[in-house]
Design a protein around this motif. Structure first.
Motif, mmCIF file in Angstrom:
data_model
loop_
_atom_site.group_PDB
_atom_site.id
_atom_site.type_symbol
_atom_site.label_atom_id
_atom_site.label_comp_id
_atom_site.label_asym_id
_atom_site.label_seq_id
_atom_site.Cartn_x
_atom_site.Cartn_y
_atom_site.Cartn_z
ATOM 1 N N LEU A 54 15.528 23.738 -1.899
ATOM 2 C CA LEU A 54 16.643 23.213 -2.699
ATOM 3 C C LEU A 54 16.157 22.758 -4.066
ATOM 4 C CD1 LEU A 54 18.887 21.331 -0.154
ATOM 5 C CD2 LEU A 54 19.329 23.462 -1.355
ATOM 6 N N SER A 55 15.036 22.042 -4.058
ATOM 7 C CA SER A 55 14.525 21.519 -5.329
ATOM 8 C C SER A 55 13.115 22.015 -5.569
ATOM 9 C CB SER A 55 14.488 19.992 -5.306
ATOM 10 O OG SER A 55 15.780 19.512 -5.175
ATOM 11 N N MET A 56 12.917 22.601 -6.728
ATOM 12 C CA MET A 56 11.595 23.114 -7.082
ATOM 13 C C MET A 56 11.024 22.228 -8.173
ATOM 14 S SD MET A 56 10.875 26.940 -8.320
ATOM 15 C CE MET A 56 9.242 27.573 -8.606
ATOM 16 N N ILE A 57 9.895 21.602 -7.880
ATOM 17 C CA ILE A 57 9.296 20.664 -8.834
ATOM 18 C C ILE A 57 8.057 21.322 -9.418
ATOM 19 C CG2 ILE A 57 8.274 18.375 -9.088
ATOM 20 C CD1 ILE A 57 10.167 17.945 -6.398
ATOM 21 N N ASP A 58 8.100 21.579 -10.711
ATOM 22 C CA ASP A 58 7.107 22.425 -11.383
ATOM 23 C C ASP A 58 6.137 21.530 -12.155
ATOM 24 O OD1 ASP A 58 5.783 24.407 -12.746
ATOM 25 O OD2 ASP A 58 7.571 25.268 -13.686
ATOM 26 N N SER B 111 13.639 34.942 -5.840
ATOM 27 C CA SER B 111 13.251 34.931 -4.423
ATOM 28 C C SER B 111 13.404 33.547 -3.793
ATOM 29 C CB SER B 111 11.827 35.457 -4.230
ATOM 30 O OG SER B 111 10.928 34.737 -5.035
ATOM 31 N N LEU B 112 13.173 32.480 -4.546
ATOM 32 C CA LEU B 112 13.241 31.142 -3.930
ATOM 33 C C LEU B 112 14.629 30.501 -4.066
ATOM 34 C CD1 LEU B 112 9.766 29.637 -4.974
ATOM 35 C CD2 LEU B 112 10.379 30.807 -2.869
ATOM 36 N N ARG B 113 15.381 30.912 -5.052
ATOM 37 C CA ARG B 113 16.761 30.466 -5.286
ATOM 38 C C ARG B 113 16.946 28.940 -5.200
ATOM 39 N NH1 ARG B 113 19.931 35.023 -4.392
ATOM 40 N NH2 ARG B 113 21.615 33.979 -3.328
ATOM 41 N N PRO B 114 16.181 28.197 -6.000
ATOM 42 C CA PRO B 114 16.382 26.737 -5.985
ATOM 43 C C PRO B 114 17.726 26.363 -6.604
ATOM 44 C CG PRO B 114 14.943 27.341 -7.787
ATOM 45 C CD PRO B 114 15.222 28.616 -7.021
ATOM 46 N N ARG B 115 18.287 25.229 -6.143
ATOM 47 C CA ARG B 115 19.529 24.755 -6.783
ATOM 48 C C ARG B 115 19.219 23.767 -7.896
ATOM 49 N NH1 ARG B 115 23.099 22.669 -2.363
ATOM 50 N NH2 ARG B 115 22.582 24.189 -0.787
ATOM 51 N N HIS B 116 18.065 23.114 -7.744
ATOM 52 C CA HIS B 116 17.678 22.077 -8.698
ATOM 53 C C HIS B 116 16.243 22.377 -9.143
ATOM 54 C CE1 HIS B 116 17.291 17.422 -9.421
ATOM 55 N NE2 HIS B 116 17.289 18.116 -10.545
ATOM 56 N N TYR B 117 16.023 22.392 -10.445
ATOM 57 C CA TYR B 117 14.690 22.683 -10.977
ATOM 58 C C TYR B 117 14.217 21.462 -11.757
ATOM 59 C CZ TYR B 117 11.111 24.898 -13.918
ATOM 60 O OH TYR B 117 9.944 25.213 -14.576
ATOM 61 N N LEU C 177 3.220 10.075 -10.190
ATOM 62 C CA LEU C 177 4.218 11.115 -9.986
ATOM 63 C C LEU C 177 5.545 10.418 -9.694
ATOM 64 C CD1 LEU C 177 4.317 14.155 -9.946
ATOM 65 C CD2 LEU C 177 3.554 14.122 -7.584
ATOM 66 N N ALA C 178 6.357 10.213 -10.754
ATOM 67 C CA ALA C 178 7.630 9.505 -10.561
ATOM 68 C C ALA C 178 8.756 10.525 -10.676
ATOM 69 C CB ALA C 178 7.776 8.421 -11.624
ATOM 70 N N LEU C 179 9.496 10.698 -9.579
ATOM 71 C CA LEU C 179 10.559 11.703 -9.565
ATOM 72 C C LEU C 179 11.922 11.035 -9.574
ATOM 73 C CD1 LEU C 179 9.176 14.184 -6.911
ATOM 74 C CD2 LEU C 179 9.244 14.465 -9.379
ATOM 75 N N PRO C 180 12.943 11.746 -10.085
ATOM 76 C CA PRO C 180 14.280 11.151 -10.053
ATOM 77 C C PRO C 180 14.718 10.940 -8.602
ATOM 78 C CG PRO C 180 14.342 13.424 -10.885
ATOM 79 C CD PRO C 180 12.908 13.079 -10.694
ATOM 80 N N ALA C 181 15.448 9.852 -8.372
ATOM 81 C CA ALA C 181 15.912 9.559 -7.006
ATOM 82 C C ALA C 181 16.933 10.624 -6.593
ATOM 83 C CB ALA C 181 16.553 8.181 -6.991
ATOM 84 N N GLY C 182 17.166 10.721 -5.298
ATOM 85 C CA GLY C 182 18.260 11.571 -4.836
ATOM 86 C C GLY C 182 17.840 12.972 -4.440
ATOM 87 N N ILE C 183 16.548 13.278 -4.459
ATOM 88 C CA ILE C 183 16.123 14.582 -3.937
ATOM 89 C C ILE C 183 15.366 14.305 -2.638
ATOM 90 C CG2 ILE C 183 14.934 16.750 -4.434
ATOM 91 C CD1 ILE C 183 14.583 15.792 -7.328
ATOM 92 N N PRO C 184 15.945 14.625 -1.487
ATOM 93 C CA PRO C 184 15.247 14.332 -0.227
ATOM 94 C C PRO C 184 13.891 15.030 -0.164
ATOM 95 C CG PRO C 184 17.528 15.003 0.163
ATOM 96 C CD PRO C 184 17.259 15.238 -1.284
ATOM 97 N N ALA C 185 12.881 14.303 0.316
ATOM 98 C CA ALA C 185 11.503 14.808 0.313
ATOM 99 C C ALA C 185 11.390 16.164 1.000
ATOM 100 C CB ALA C 185 10.582 13.797 0.986
ATOM 101 N N GLU C 186 12.117 16.332 2.118
ATOM 102 C CA GLU C 186 11.945 17.574 2.887
ATOM 103 C C GLU C 186 12.569 18.783 2.179
ATOM 104 O OE1 GLU C 186 13.700 14.980 3.774
ATOM 105 O OE2 GLU C 186 15.709 15.637 4.373
ATOM 106 N N GLN C 187 13.325 18.521 1.099
ATOM 107 C CA GLN C 187 13.927 19.637 0.346
ATOM 108 C C GLN C 187 13.113 19.983 -0.892
ATOM 109 O OE1 GLN C 187 17.916 18.420 -0.494
ATOM 110 N NE2 GLN C 187 18.540 18.534 1.649
ATOM 111 N N ARG C 188 11.948 19.349 -1.012
ATOM 112 C CA ARG C 188 11.159 19.549 -2.229
ATOM 113 C C ARG C 188 10.068 20.596 -2.027
ATOM 114 N NH1 ARG C 188 10.069 13.148 -3.702
ATOM 115 N NH2 ARG C 188 12.204 12.694 -4.327
ATOM 116 N N LEU C 189 9.995 21.519 -2.978
ATOM 117 C CA LEU C 189 8.846 22.413 -3.050
ATOM 118 C C LEU C 189 8.115 22.073 -4.345
ATOM 119 C CD1 LEU C 189 7.172 24.941 -2.156
ATOM 120 C CD2 LEU C 189 8.545 26.212 -3.822
ATOM 121 N N PHE C 190 6.876 21.635 -4.213
ATOM 122 C CA PHE C 190 6.063 21.414 -5.407
ATOM 123 C C PHE C 190 5.397 22.730 -5.786
ATOM 124 C CE2 PHE C 190 6.695 17.006 -4.498
ATOM 125 C CZ PHE C 190 6.576 16.384 -5.734
#
Ligand code: AVI
Length: 319
Positions: A83-87, A102-108, A145-158
């Motif tokens: 869902l969320s790709m953190i680059d 191929s990964l189709r993230p909704r949030h980048y 590493l400070a990320l915006p709130a509201g992205i559940p950890a299990e939906q994150r791809l670093f």
């Protein structure tokens, strides 16, 4: 007419300017002197690095894209839904963009220390992907590493491509991998790693015939001049890149071509001819050594793919 969503931009500067100045002064007074490689990346440094990635000698970027081209489907299957790709160290965001189909993230969430460069890249990206939610962060993520709130950890791809992990010391790389894992428990990590190979391939990649890497390294002195109000003269220094096989790393240095004195408000340092400032390490790994590092940092399900020459690897792991 369509109005693309406006990319959000968060400028986080965890190190106030004075902390950077203290760090620079300490490094310049140390023996041997050193400057952190993050100072390579002002706007011009980031543009020079992008140019370096197109050099014939600089193989990592091409090897990495070959791996994604040939093994993209298998890599996407290993990762699963994203869902969320953190680059991390997004730069011009082009590498992540190639994976969107191929990964189709909704949030980048691109993060880069060079905030101006990132902001320009993100404006371009939002026009091409009006439905993608983009939150760009100008941050030195190697400290915090400070990320915006509201992205559940299990939906994150670093996503940590390009072998930037190799620019950290082994201890810092381990700490960084642990920090990432804490932020994506149940999610995953996709990381690019440069491999050990012969010196005659490694050294020209960091000392190219067009001298772009020399300009990249020397430009760090101009950046230091602007942060510290120092008076480095670029003409006094020359670029050095050598493979230290005992430490399995390329080292970049700047060497004084003559005796020079460099001054900044409240201090100065004399360098004798031939004295060096260490500006970057770029560690090279065997696949086993990197898999061990991931496992020791708590990752599981570690898989990796390589280019046809076995020069570079992409690792995917679950956190
Ligand atoms: C960003 N990083 C992975 C590059 C590398 O290969 O270590 C930085 C670089 N330094 C000189 N050339 C490229």
């Amino acid at each position: 007419l369509f109005a693309p969503a406006a990319p959000k931009f968060i400028a986080q500067n965890p190190q106030p300017a004075s902390a950077e100045q203290v760090e620079l002064r300490e490094g310049l007074m140390a023996r041997p002197a050193h400057i952190d490689p993050k100072f390579l990346y002002d706007a011009l440094g980031s543009a020079l690095f992008t140019a370096i990635t197109q050099l014939p000698e600089y193989y990592p970027t091409r090897c990495e894209s070959e791996i994604f081209q040939h093994h993209g489907a298998a890599i996407a299957r290993h990762i699963g839904p994203v869902l969320s790709m953190i680059d991390l160290g997004a730069g011009d965001c082009v590498k992540a963009e190639r994976l969107f189909p191929s990964l189709r993230p909704r949030h980048y969430v691109p993060i880069d220390i060079s905030a101006d460069y990132l902001q320009a890249a993100v404006r371009r990206l939002q026009l091409s992907y009006p439905d993608l939610q983009i939150t760009a962060i100008g941050q030195d993520f190697t400290h915090e590493l400070a990320l915006p709130a509201g992205i559940p950890a299990e939906q994150r791809l670093f996503f940590y491509p390009g072998s930037s992990i190799g620019n950290l010391s082994p201890e810092d790389a381990h700490a960084m991998l642990r920090r990432i894992r804490e932020q994506c428990a149940g999610g995953g990590l996709l990381v690019g790693v440069d491999r050990v190979k012969p010196k005659h391939v490694l050294e020209p990649a960091y000392d190219d015939a067009l001298h772009l890497t020399a300009a990249f390294n020397l430009n760090l002195l101009r950046h230091v001049n602007s942060v510290l109000d120092a008076d480095f003269d670029v003409d006094d220094w020359r670029h050095i890149a050598l493979f230290n096989s005992a430490s399995s790393r390329i080292e970049m240095h700047l060497e004084a071509q003559r005796a020079v004195r460099v001054a900044w408000p409240g201090g100065a340092r004399a360098f004798s001819a031939g004295e060096r400032i260490h500006t970057e390490n770029s560690y090279k790994f065997t696949p086993q050594a990197f898999a061990d590092l991931l496992q020791s940092a708590g990752y599981r399900d570690v898989a990796h793919w390589s280019d046809s020459r076995g020069w570079f690897s992409i690792f995917s792991a679950r956190a």
